[in-house]
Design an enzyme around this catalytic site. Structure first.
Site, PDB file in Angstrom:
ATOM      1  N   ARG A  71       0.867  -1.174   0.000  1.00 40.92           N
ATOM      2  CA  ARG A  71       0.000   0.000   0.000  1.00 40.92           C
ATOM      3  C   ARG A  71       0.906   1.227   0.000  1.00 40.92           C
ATOM      4  NH1 ARG A  71      -2.165  -3.577   3.884  1.00 40.92           N
ATOM      5  NH2 ARG A  71      -4.245  -4.361   3.349  1.00 40.92           N
ATOM      6  N   LYS A 119      -2.376  -3.003   7.963  1.00 45.02           N
ATOM      7  CA  LYS A 119      -3.606  -2.584   8.631  1.00 45.02           C
ATOM      8  C   LYS A 119      -3.851  -3.431   9.869  1.00 45.02           C
ATOM      9  CE  LYS A 119      -6.252  -0.641   4.784  1.00 45.02           C
ATOM     10  NZ  LYS A 119      -7.500  -0.756   4.004  1.00 45.02           N
ATOM     11  N   HIS A 167      -1.968   2.882  -6.238  1.00 41.97           N
ATOM     12  CA  HIS A 167      -2.877   1.745  -6.117  1.00 41.97           C
ATOM     13  C   HIS A 167      -2.948   0.948  -7.418  1.00 41.97           C
ATOM     14  CE1 HIS A 167      -5.280  -0.004  -3.021  1.00 41.97           C
ATOM     15  NE2 HIS A 167      -6.324  -0.161  -3.809  1.00 41.97           N
ATOM     16  N   ARG A 170      -0.169  -1.407  -7.344  1.00 39.51           N
ATOM     17  CA  ARG A 170      -0.495  -2.526  -6.444  1.00 39.51           C
ATOM     18  C   ARG A 170      -1.411  -3.520  -7.156  1.00 39.51           C
ATOM     19  NH1 ARG A 170      -1.364  -4.078  -0.904  1.00 39.51           N
ATOM     20  NH2 ARG A 170      -3.549  -4.456  -0.355  1.00 39.51           N
ATOM     21  N   HIS A 223      -4.425  -8.797   2.584  1.00 36.20           N
ATOM     22  CA  HIS A 223      -5.877  -8.831   2.657  1.00 36.20           C
ATOM     23  C   HIS A 223      -6.316  -9.763   3.777  1.00 36.20           C
ATOM     24  CE1 HIS A 223      -6.438  -7.583  -1.841  1.00 36.20           C
ATOM     25  NE2 HIS A 223      -6.226  -6.554  -1.051  1.00 36.20           N
ATOM     26  N   TYR A 272      -9.447 -10.149  -8.444  1.00 39.56           N
ATOM     27  CA  TYR A 272      -8.486 -10.301  -9.539  1.00 39.56           C
ATOM     28  C   TYR A 272      -8.829 -11.467 -10.449  1.00 39.56           C
ATOM     29  CZ  TYR A 272      -5.920  -6.909  -6.859  1.00 39.56           C
ATOM     30  OH  TYR A 272      -5.581  -5.766  -6.187  1.00 39.56           O
TER      31      TYR A 272
END
Length: 288
Positions: A137, A159, A227, A230, A253, A262
């Site tokens: 990120r 995160k 992004h 990414r 994730h 994806y």
């Protein structure tokens, strides 16, 4: 007592929510508090439903506000501040997720080579190489500490304060080493230091340099963001046969469903994979 502030403090301390997430929670909850008769603590289920139905916002914004309200009231229930959750029967509007925008491998190469045509090119090249090599990120890249660099891997604190180990290929390692050899100040704790208040290059700063680099590469700046790099990292890995679970781990994730987007980006490639590798595929049948 301002229970919104109490909720935000809990989200920061216990859940490790990012500053941007906390700001979004605060804006949504304060907006609801101002527009629901009696405020958040006096709201009933019908008040919440009417608020969400009447709010002049797009579907994604309504879904975000509904999610913030559900989290807030769930917190109040756990803390025994309220006895009834007015959002318990509220259904979140479904968000339509646009497919990720991508660059081709050739465009990525053009972008990397164009980094050599502008000021601070060694730093920029290292940043682009790392983004595309690891799928970081943009905040993880800009705030990357020196302690994260393990040579052929990066130790990323993502995160929710979750750690993940991300491999880095040789070209990106070389680009990073070239930058580290000349970076100043050399005693900074950040891989990409700057004179900003944070001590590291800002997201906006990197964003602007990346746009200029795109122009030099002959690529529309509107198509190039951190992004997008990414997304390109994940999509190109999948196109070359990488396991979806491995991509999930590298992207950080929490849920595989987030990574599964994806699979919709490369339908032809996935069809080819099934055709070539499934044991009962028609291509495996001996047609005599």
């Amino acid at each position: 007592m301002n229970y919104v502030d109490v909720f935000l403090e809990a989200m920061s301390a216990e859940k490790g929510r990012s500053r941007n997430t906390l700001v979004a929670y605060a804006n949504d909850l304060n907006h609801a508090n101002e527009n629901i008769p009696g405020g958040l603590l006096g709201a009933t289920e019908s008040d919440i439903q009417k608020y969400l139905a009447d709010t002049d916002a797009c579907a994604s914004s309504v879904a975000r506000r509904a999610s913030a309200l559900r989290s807030f009231y769930k917190f109040l229930m756990l803390e025994k501040i309220i006895k009834t959750n007015p959002t318990s029967n509220i259904e979140l509007p479904k968000r339509t997720k646009p497919l990720p925008k991508l660059l081709t491998p050739q465009e990525i190469e053009l972008l990397i080579s164009s980094a050599g045509d502008i000021r601070t090119s060694v730093r920029l090249r290292a940043m682009i190489e790392l983004l595309y090599a690891s799928g970081l990120r943009v905040s993880e890249l800009c705030e990357l500490p020196m302690t994260a660099n393990l040579g052929d891997r990066l130790l990323i604190h993502g995160k929710g304060a979750k750690e993940r180990m991300v491999p880095v290929h040789t070209a990106a390692q070389i680009a990073l080493k070239k930058w580290l050899d000349i970076r100043t100040p050399d005693d900074s704790k950040y891989v990409f230091p700057s004179n900003s208040a944070s001590g590291h290059i800002t997201r906006d700063g990197f964003f602007k340099i990346l746009k200029k680099c795109a122009t030099l590469a002959g690529i529309s700046p509107n198509r190039v963001t951190p992004h997008v790099l990414r997304h390109s990292f994940a999509s190109h890995l999948l196109a070359h046969g990488a396991n979806l679970r491995a991509i999930q781990t590298m992207l950080g994730h929490e849920d595989i469903s987030t990574t599964q987007i994806y699979t919709h980006v490369l339908p032809e490639k996935l069809t080819q994979v099934v055709s070539e590798h499934h044991p009962l595929s028609d291509t495996k049948v001996d047609k005599k």
